[in-house]
Write a protein that holds these residues in place. Sequence first.
Motif: not given
Length: 405
Positions: A102-129
């Motif tokens: 849940l903590k990783s998912y929260e951080l994964d949804q934060k926008p990058n330096e360009k203001g865009k949200v590009k999650p890297k771990y959300t799909k993996k988290i969803k698959d495991i859960l």
Amino acid sequence: MKRILFTVALCLVASASFAQKKAVKEAQSIVKGTAPNFDEARTLIKGAMENPETKDMAETWYAAGFIEDQQFSNERTKQILGQQPNEQVMYTALGNTLPYFLKSYELDQKPNEKGKVKPKYTKKIKDILSTNHVYYINGGAYYFDQRDYQKAYDFFQQYLQISDLPMFEGEKVAERDSNFMTVQFYAAVAATQLNNRPLAIAALERAKGTDFRANDVYQYLCYEYEQAKDSVNLEKTLKEGMEKFPEEKYYLLSLINNYIYSNRNEQAIEYLNTAISKEPNNAQLYDVMGRVYETGVKDAAKAEEYFKKALDLDPENADILSNLGRVYYNQAVNKQAEANSINDQQKYQEELAKAKALFEKAMPYFEKAHQINPEARDVMTALRGIYYNLNMGDKFEAIEAEMNK
């Protein structure tokens, strides 16, 4: 010289940051092999979770969850292969997984330096859960059998929490299926064992929204409100239960008791009449009505009427016999007190005779009740009073001796 020192300092900071990022990757690597070292991996990732350079990285918290999932998976694989897993290790690891993800998912949804949200771990988290979702039920059942109700509740709660996560909206994991309803029920049951009334009530209120064992849920909830002395919600829940389960006697009888204990005699009589209309041959209902009139309304004639109806239906019931006898006995005592306040000898004798007649009227009911239940102390006490006031010396001495055994 200062510039050189500053450069060296920058290099040291960069080196420390690199070391922590390397530790995150290394922690994941050492649990993937054929001989995973989970303790070493947890030590490495603990440092990364505390380090300012890596504690706000989604990868760090994903790695922490991944380590727990790998240990859970290792034990589960044994189970699948017919080997005996270490269930405590297996479910401890599973229970640790969700908070990290849940903590990783929260951080994964934060926008990058360009203001865009590009999650890297959300799909993996969803698959495991998604894969592990059903095993939270098994974990809850495991701890329930161990009578560790706090951990059982936590596991059932995690199952429900995963179903409610926004990341699963519209997906199978979020369905309110039979598993979901069953888990809601057992989470509530576990909560009732924790001596935490607000938690138990909240869990039961949630569970009553489904049809799974709803009658049990309502009865548990009534008990919790009763223990919490929350008469408003107790009455509300009893009425809801009575409407939802009209054939279940518990709600109507409990509601009647609630009115009796709170001295709301009119409501008690109203609901007793409802109960009697449904069960006209139930002696207990007439007996209860008699007691309401006797002790609540203070109407001896009505109490006598209902106790007689109860006795017609259940003539060998010692409690009903003594209840009817008590109506006459109390009237006799009151009449005797009135007689003792009269100075005129003739009127005194007239009132005393009325008192004795009432004692005589009460006597056969108490004698039969005593015959049926010889150990009832209140019945023996009443008989002793009757025999004394009627000058029945032999019987008085006999009951005295019986009471003194």
